[in-house]
Design a protein around this motif. Structure first.
Motif, PDB file in Angstrom:
ATOM      1  N   LYS A   1       0.812  -1.231   0.000  1.00  0.00           N
ATOM      2  CA  LYS A   1       0.000   0.000   0.000  1.00  0.00           C
ATOM      3  C   LYS A   1       0.844   1.279   0.000  1.00  0.00           C
ATOM      4  O   LYS A   1       0.508   2.278   0.625  1.00  0.00           O
ATOM      5  N   ARG A   2       1.938   1.239  -0.745  1.00  0.00           N
ATOM      6  CA  ARG A   2       2.799   2.410  -0.863  1.00  0.00           C
ATOM      7  C   ARG A   2       2.509   3.218  -2.131  1.00  0.00           C
ATOM      8  O   ARG A   2       3.113   4.264  -2.340  1.00  0.00           O
ATOM      9  N   ALA A   3       1.615   2.687  -2.968  1.00  0.00           N
ATOM     10  CA  ALA A   3       1.265   3.383  -4.212  1.00  0.00           C
ATOM     11  C   ALA A   3      -0.152   3.003  -4.616  1.00  0.00           C
ATOM     12  O   ALA A   3      -0.674   1.953  -4.224  1.00  0.00           O
ATOM     13  N   ASN A   4      -0.731   3.851  -5.433  1.00  0.00           N
ATOM     14  CA  ASN A   4      -2.068   3.619  -5.970  1.00  0.00           C
ATOM     15  C   ASN A   4      -2.055   2.367  -6.851  1.00  0.00           C
ATOM     16  O   ASN A   4      -1.291   2.304  -7.821  1.00  0.00           O
ATOM     17  N   PRO A   5      -2.901   1.378  -6.548  1.00  0.00           N
ATOM     18  CA  PRO A   5      -2.922   0.143  -7.336  1.00  0.00           C
ATOM     19  C   PRO A   5      -3.197   0.360  -8.826  1.00  0.00           C
ATOM     20  O   PRO A   5      -2.691  -0.377  -9.662  1.00  0.00           O
ATOM     21  N   ASP A   6      -3.984   1.384  -9.148  1.00  0.00           N
ATOM     22  CA  ASP A   6      -4.272   1.661 -10.561  1.00  0.00           C
ATOM     23  C   ASP A   6      -3.020   2.113 -11.308  1.00  0.00           C
ATOM     24  O   ASP A   6      -2.815   1.761 -12.465  1.00  0.00           O
ATOM     25  N   LYS A   7      -2.180   2.915 -10.651  1.00  0.00           N
ATOM     26  CA  LYS A   7      -0.928   3.344 -11.278  1.00  0.00           C
ATOM     27  C   LYS A   7       0.013   2.155 -11.460  1.00  0.00           C
ATOM     28  O   LYS A   7       0.657   2.019 -12.495  1.00  0.00           O
ATOM     29  N   VAL A   8       0.082   1.306 -10.453  1.00  0.00           N
ATOM     30  CA  VAL A   8       0.950   0.130 -10.531  1.00  0.00           C
ATOM     31  C   VAL A   8       0.465  -0.807 -11.633  1.00  0.00           C
ATOM     32  O   VAL A   8       1.271  -1.389 -12.356  1.00  0.00           O
ATOM     33  N   LYS A   9      -0.838  -0.926 -11.790  1.00  0.00           N
ATOM     34  CA  LYS A   9      -1.398  -1.826 -12.818  1.00  0.00           C
ATOM     35  C   LYS A   9      -0.886  -1.466 -14.209  1.00  0.00           C
ATOM     36  O   LYS A   9      -0.554  -2.340 -14.999  1.00  0.00           O
ATOM     37  N   TRP A  10      -0.817  -0.170 -14.505  1.00  0.00           N
ATOM     38  CA  TRP A  10      -0.323   0.234 -15.821  1.00  0.00           C
ATOM     39  C   TRP A  10       1.089  -0.301 -16.047  1.00  0.00           C
ATOM     40  O   TRP A  10       1.392  -0.848 -17.106  1.00  0.00           O
ATOM     41  N   PHE A  11       1.943  -0.148 -15.048  1.00  0.00           N
ATOM     42  CA  PHE A  11       3.325  -0.618 -15.174  1.00  0.00           C
ATOM     43  C   PHE A  11       3.377  -2.136 -15.325  1.00  0.00           C
ATOM     44  O   PHE A  11       4.126  -2.652 -16.149  1.00  0.00           O
ATOM     45  N   LEU A  12       2.589  -2.850 -14.542  1.00  0.00           N
ATOM     46  CA  LEU A  12       2.591  -4.309 -14.628  1.00  0.00           C
ATOM     47  C   LEU A  12       2.078  -4.786 -15.992  1.00  0.00           C
ATOM     48  O   LEU A  12       2.647  -5.701 -16.592  1.00  0.00           O
ATOM     49  N   ASP A  13       1.027  -4.141 -16.480  1.00  0.00           N
ATOM     50  CA  ASP A  13       0.499  -4.492 -17.810  1.00  0.00           C
ATOM     51  C   ASP A  13       1.529  -4.205 -18.897  1.00  0.00           C
ATOM     52  O   ASP A  13       1.732  -5.006 -19.812  1.00  0.00           O
ATOM     53  N   GLU A  14       2.167  -3.056 -18.789  1.00  0.00           N
ATOM     54  CA  GLU A  14       3.179  -2.682 -19.782  1.00  0.00           C
ATOM     55  C   GLU A  14       4.355  -3.668 -19.734  1.00  0.00           C
ATOM     56  O   GLU A  14       4.860  -4.096 -20.778  1.00  0.00           O
ATOM     57  N   LEU A  15       4.774  -4.046 -18.544  1.00  0.00           N
ATOM     58  CA  LEU A  15       5.874  -5.008 -18.427  1.00  0.00           C
ATOM     59  C   LEU A  15       5.489  -6.380 -18.962  1.00  0.00           C
ATOM     60  O   LEU A  15       6.340  -7.092 -19.514  1.00  0.00           O
ATOM     61  N   ASP A  16       4.234  -6.763 -18.812  1.00  0.00           N
ATOM     62  CA  ASP A  16       3.790  -8.035 -19.398  1.00  0.00           C
ATOM     63  C   ASP A  16       3.954  -8.001 -20.917  1.00  0.00           C
ATOM     64  O   ASP A  16       4.435  -8.960 -21.525  1.00  0.00           O
TER      65      ASP A  16
END
Length: 115
Positions: A89-104
């Motif tokens: 919970k150190r960052a907004n999950p929606d912001k992290v999702k973009w990075f995870l999707d992009e890395l996939d």
């Protein structure tokens, strides 16, 4: 490389990803744990593009594969640090999702080029 992206377009995509990651890391909380995770995230995230650049300059197929594999490994490591940032919970999950999707997607493209 998939037909969707040329090497130049993929390099630009990686560069854009890296810039966004730097902005994201700058916005993490300033506590000790967040800073340490941010350092690891910076290291692994910037290593994705740096190893890809090395791969594009490789003079042998073996070097090309080795640098591409390294880039893929750093993309996977970056996913770990992002998941930890999200789940702690150190960052907004929606912001992290973009990075995870992009890395996939980046990982899939890199994996396709390994022979």
């Amino acid at each position: 490389m998939t037909q969707e992206f040329s090497k130049g377009e993929f390099r630009k995509r990686l560069y854009f990803f890296t810039l966004k990651l730097i902005e994201f890391i700058d916005q993490l909380p300033k506590d000790n744990v967040s800073q340490r995770i941010g350092d690891e995230l910076f290291s692994s995230g910037t290593s994705v593009i740096s190893n890809y650049i090395e791969a594009t300059a490789a003079t042998t197929k073996k070097d090309l594969n080795n640098y591409t594999i390294a880039s893929l490994k750093f993309a996977n490591e970056c996913k770990l640090w992002l998941a930890l940032v999200r789940d702690s919970k150190r960052a907004n999950p929606d912001k992290v999702k973009w990075f995870l999707d992009e890395l996939d997607e980046i990982s899939s493209i890199l994996a396709e080029t390994i022979s």
